[in-house]
Design a protein around this motif. Structure first.
Motif, short mmCIF file in Angstrom:
data_model
loop_
_atom_site.label_atom_id
_atom_site.label_comp_id
_atom_site.label_asym_id
_atom_site.label_seq_id
_atom_site.Cartn_x
_atom_site.Cartn_y
_atom_site.Cartn_z
N PRO A 205 128.60 59.26 -18.61
CA PRO A 205 127.21 59.52 -19.22
C PRO A 205 127.29 61.11 -19.75
N LEU A 206 127.52 61.95 -18.95
CA LEU A 206 127.58 63.43 -19.32
C LEU A 206 128.64 63.73 -20.70
N VAL A 207 129.68 62.98 -20.50
CA VAL A 207 130.74 63.14 -21.56
C VAL A 207 130.30 62.59 -22.74
N ALA B 295 127.60 64.83 -24.44
CA ALA B 295 128.07 65.89 -25.00
C ALA B 295 128.62 65.51 -26.19
N ILE B 296 129.32 64.54 -26.56
CA ILE B 296 129.88 63.99 -27.67
C ILE B 296 128.75 63.60 -28.82
N ASP B 297 127.95 63.10 -28.39
CA ASP B 297 126.54 62.76 -29.06
C ASP B 297 126.12 64.27 -29.89
N ALA C 233 129.64 72.52 -19.06
CA ALA C 233 131.00 72.80 -18.95
C ALA C 233 131.47 72.03 -20.03
N VAL C 234 131.18 70.74 -19.93
CA VAL C 234 131.65 69.45 -20.90
C VAL C 234 131.25 69.69 -22.26
N ASN C 235 129.94 70.19 -22.36
CA ASN C 235 129.67 70.73 -23.81
C ASN C 235 130.34 71.40 -24.48
N PHE D 266 135.73 70.26 -31.27
CA PHE D 266 135.11 69.65 -32.43
C PHE D 266 135.11 71.06 -33.35
N GLU D 267 134.74 72.16 -33.06
CA GLU D 267 134.71 73.31 -33.79
C GLU D 267 136.09 73.78 -34.70
#
Length: 417
Positions: free
Chosen positions: A284-286, A289-291, A331-333, A340-341
Motif C-alpha cells: 500500500p505504501l508503494v 507513492a506511485i499515485d 523513503a519510498v516517495n 519519475f523526475e
C-alpha cells in the motif's frame, strides 16, 4: 601544572611501595645474618662445653702434610695450591697458605662438626625462609594494590559515574551527576569538568531538539492543514479548466511540503515513541507513492511496470516490513519521485519490483540502451536527486539498507529491510 597531579600521585605511591618493601627486605636479611652468626657461635661454644675440661684448639695449624688428620693426609701430600677447600664428608674446612718455602705449604684446618647444621635442619631452615619470603611477597603485592587503588581511585569513581549515565536517554540533570568539584585541581578534575560541561551542552541540545520537534510538528502542520482545507472548499466551486490545473499544482506542492516537513521531523526527532518495531504492509505504501508522484509523468510517454513477488507468504499483496511506517513511506516517495523526475519522454519503462524484504526501482536515463557501458556503484546519491541523501539518512536511522547502482543508461535503487 597541577598541585597534586595524578601522575605525581602514582609516582609517590610507587615510591612508597618500593621504599616499604626495601626496608622490610633489608630488615629480614639483617635478621637472617644476625641469626646465622649467633647460631654458629652458640654451636661452637656448646661443642667446647661438651668437651670440658679438655679444650681442643679449633682451628689448628699444620706445617706440613704429614701432620694433617689421617683423612686429609693423602690429599695434603699432593701439594695443593693456595686457597680454601671444603671436605663435606669429613666436615672439615682447610685453608692452604704459604709457609715461606717453595717446597711445602702450611695448612689451617677448621673442624665444623657440631657447628654446621645437619641436612634435615637445613631443610627446615629452607622451608622457613621460603615461607617468610612468600609472606613478604604477598604483603608487598597487597600493599601495592592498596596504594595504587588509592592513587587511581578518582579515575575509577569518574568512570563509574559516566557508566551510570544512560547516553540513549539523557535527562536535563545528568551532567550534575559527574560532580566535577569533588575531584580537585588535577588531570582527573579537568577531565571531569570537561565531561560535565559536554553533557550539559548535550542535555541542553536534546531539550532544545525535543522542544523544537514538538513545537514544529504543530506549527508547521497547521498552515498545511489550512491550505488543504481551503483547496477542498475551492474544488467545490465552479472553476475553469485553467483554475483546476492551478489547484492541482497547489495541491501537489502542498503535499510535497507536507512530505518534506514529515521527513525532516523524522530525522530531527531524537526518539520516536517506540515506533521502531511497528509492522506495516509494504505494497500500500508503494502504490500510494506511485499515485502521489504520477503527475511527474504527465506529458511523458513512460510506462510504470509494477512487479510484486513474495515466495514465502504466497500472497503478493501482503509483504510486511518492520520499523517506522512514516519514515519508510518517505523513503519510498523519494525513490519513486527521483525515478519519475529523471526519466525523460520515451525513455521508459520505470520498473518497480518488490521481493521479500527488498524493493527495486529502476529507470532509464538514456534511450540508447543497446550501447555497452560499465556499471558503477554510486559513491554518493546526491548526484541523482537530493532526496536520495535523505533516504540514506533514514535507512541509517532505522536500520534499513540502501544502495544505488547507476550507469549511463539506467539508475537502479535498492531498498531492503
Amino acid at each position: 601544572m597541577y598541585r597534586q597531579s595524578l601522575r605525581k600521585r602514582v609516582a609517590i605511591a610507587f615510591a612508597i611501595c618500593v621504599a616499604t618493601l626495601s626496608v622490610v627486605w633489608g630488615l629480614a636479611f639483617f635478621a637472617a645474618i644476625r641469626l646465622s652468626e649467633d647460631r654458629v657461635l652458640v654451636n661452637q661454644l656448646q661443642r667446647a662445653a661438651d668437651n670440658y675440661p679438655t679444650l681442643m684448639a679449633n682451628p689448628r695449624g699444620y706445617d706440613d702434610a704429614s701432620g694433617l688428620p689421617e683423612s686429609l693426609r693423602e690429599w695434603g701430600q699432593t701439594n695443593p695450591s693456595e686457597g680454601l677447600y671444603e671436605f663435606t664428608a669429613e666436615e672439615l674446612h682447610v685453608a692452604v697458605v704459604s709457609a715461606g718455602n717453595e717446597q711445602n705449604n702450611a695448612f689451617v684446618v677448621l673442624d665444623v662438626a657440631g657447628i654446621e647444621a645437619a641436612s634435615s635442619e637445613d631443610w627446615w631452615w629452607l622451608l622457613l625462609i621460603t615461607s617468610v619470603v612468600g609472606a613478604l611477597g604477598a604483603i608487598g603485592f597487597g600493599l601495592g594494590i592498596i596504594v595504587m587503588r588509592r592513587a587511581v581511585a578518582p579515575v575509577w569513581q569518574l568512570a563509574k559515574m559516566v557508566e551510570d549515565i544512560d547516553l540513549e536517554n539523557l535527562s536535563a540533570g545528568d551532567h550534575k551527576r559527574i560532580e566535577a568539584s569533588r575531584f580537585g585541581d588535577d588531570e582527573v578534575g579537568v577531565l571531569a569538568e570537561t565531561i560535565e560541561k559536554t553533557l550539559e551542552r548535550i542535555s541542553a541540545f536534546v531539550a532544545r531538539e525535543r522542544y523544537f520537534t514538538s513545537s514544529a510538528s504543530h506549527e508547521l502542520r497547521t498552515p498545511i492543514t489550512v491550505i488543504t482545507g481551503a483547496l477542498e472548499l475551492l474544488e467545490q466551486s465552479d472553476l475553469s479548466t485553467t483554475d483546476v490545473e492551478v489547484l492541482d499544482r497547489i495541491r501537489r506542492s502542498t503535499l510535497d511540503m507536507k512530505t518534506t516537513i514529515e521527513m525532516f521531523l523524522c530525522l530531527a526527532r531524537e526518539i520516536d515513541d517506540g515506533l521502531y518495531e511497528e509492522q506495516f504492509l509494504v505494497m500500500p505504501l508503494v502504490r500510494q507513492a506511485i499515485d502521489q508522484q504520477r503527475y511527474l509523468l504527465n506529458g511523458k510517454f513512460v510506462d510504470v511496470e509494477i512487479d510484486f513477488i513474495d515466495v514465502e507468504i504466497g500472497d503478493l499483496s501482503r509483504s510486511v516490513a518492520c520499523g517506522h511506517a512514516q519514515a519508510f513511506s518517505i523513503a519510498v516517495n523519494n525513490l519513486v519521485r527521483n525515478a519519475f523526475e529523471h526519466t525523460l519522454d520515451g525513455q521508459g519503462p520505470v520498473t518497480i519490483h518488490v521481493e521479500e524484504r527488498v524493493l527495486f526501482i529502476t529507470n532509464q536515463v538514456r534511450s540508447d540502451a543497446d550501447e555497452q557501458h560499465t556499471p558503477t556503484e554510486a559513491s554518493s546519491p546526491n548526484g541523482y536527486g537530493l532526496g536520495l541523501g535523505i533516504v540514506q539518512r533514514l535507512c541509517e536511522r532505522y536500520g534499513w539498507s540502501f544502495s544505488l547502482r547507476a550507469d549511463e543508461v539506467s539508475v537502479a535503487a535498492r531498498l531492503s529491510w
